[in-house]
Design a protein around this motif. Sequence first.
Motif, PDB file in Angstrom:
ATOM      1  N   ALA A 157       0.813  -1.224   0.000  1.00 24.98           N
ATOM      2  CA  ALA A 157       0.000   0.000   0.000  1.00 24.98           C
ATOM      3  C   ALA A 157       0.844   1.270   0.000  1.00 24.98           C
ATOM      4  N   THR A 158       1.914   1.261  -0.779  1.00 26.44           N
ATOM      5  CA  THR A 158       2.760   2.453  -0.866  1.00 26.44           C
ATOM      6  C   THR A 158       2.096   3.516  -1.734  1.00 26.44           C
ATOM      7  N   PRO A 159       2.404   4.783  -1.467  1.00 27.11           N
ATOM      8  CA  PRO A 159       1.986   5.828  -2.412  1.00 27.11           C
ATOM      9  C   PRO A 159       2.612   5.524  -3.766  1.00 27.11           C
ATOM     10  N   LEU A 160       2.068   6.080  -4.839  1.00 30.22           N
ATOM     11  CA  LEU A 160       2.625   5.811  -6.160  1.00 30.22           C
ATOM     12  C   LEU A 160       4.104   6.186  -6.190  1.00 30.22           C
ATOM     13  N   THR A 161       4.924   5.183  -6.405  1.00 31.37           N
ATOM     14  CA  THR A 161       6.377   5.355  -6.437  1.00 31.37           C
ATOM     15  C   THR A 161       6.902   4.545  -7.607  1.00 31.37           C
ATOM     16  N   ARG A 162       7.876   5.094  -8.305  1.00 32.34           N
ATOM     17  CA  ARG A 162       8.436   4.387  -9.450  1.00 32.34           C
ATOM     18  C   ARG A 162       9.921   4.102  -9.236  1.00 32.34           C
ATOM     19  N   THR A 163      10.332   2.950  -9.698  1.00 30.90           N
ATOM     20  CA  THR A 163      11.757   2.620  -9.671  1.00 30.90           C
ATOM     21  C   THR A 163      12.451   3.419 -10.767  1.00 30.90           C
ATOM     22  N   PRO A 164      13.789   3.409 -10.801  1.00 29.99           N
ATOM     23  CA  PRO A 164      14.492   4.134 -11.872  1.00 29.99           C
ATOM     24  C   PRO A 164      14.065   3.686 -13.272  1.00 29.99           C
TER      25      PRO A 164
END
Length: 312
Positions: A114-121
């Motif tokens: 349930a993380t906030p929208l986060t993107r990897t590199p």
Amino acid sequence: MSELITTGFGFETTALEVVEGVDLTGRRAVVTGGASGIGVETVRALATAGAQVTIAARDVDAGQRVASSLITATGNKKISVARLDLASQDSVKAFARNWDGPLHLLINNAGVMATPLTRTPEGWELQFATNHLGHFTLTLGLFNSLRAEGARVVNVSSSAHLMGEVVFDDIHYEHREYERWQAYGQSKTANILFGVEAGKRWASEGITMNALMPGSIATNLQRHLTQEELQERIRLSGAATTRRMKTPEQGAATTLVLATSPLLEGLSGRYFENCNEALPNTGGVISGVAAYAQDPESAAQLWKVSEETLAL
């Protein structure tokens, strides 16, 4: 589908009760996320049964503290720590590259929720990248070590897989609105599908892979939730009534069933909860396994998409 596997264990069973009388001497195990939550109890039980255990953790210092504590508690000095950040493909590949010799048990336990929208590199959505793609790369990177003596891979999934199937048209939320629980559910569905396809591809290699729901447990996995949000999730899941909260010791029990029970010999693609194979989900309840999570076509598509994604 063949007859469901029942073990004699249940909701109240602890990991140490599962391994009572089990001898894992000479067996080597890796537990991702072994420095916190149910990972610690998984390591404790494996070490108590005599296994040589590697804690794979992002925080090596925390891992060392856990290892020291468990060496004292179990008397097993063969507990070590290695760095692994599942959201970093470089870190995952380095871990696999540095592994030497056979591997009998790979417990894909770590995850984010349930993380906030986060993107990897790479631009991948963090929950799918960590919970599925990281473990996919890790498992395939350790393939030669796993097949050396026939191994078991255990994927810690969740009843959250019932929140949604893998949306192949937009896995990484590039075109649809991000919903963190749906994203979490998608990654947990992927954990189950992974084992379905692995069972087909690796049966002749002597490698099996199964998935499980550990139960509702208060751990660091909930660190992205406020107390109000956490209570709401517990209420919606029914954990406060029909599905009571488990201790970490109870939460790790089903993992140990899949890792050690002779009933799982040669079997892949199964999904367990409360130490027994789950019934099909019938809708309206937060239990059982969704048909889409064990669909062979979806499993094959996930494998293909995962390979193509990682090739990028």
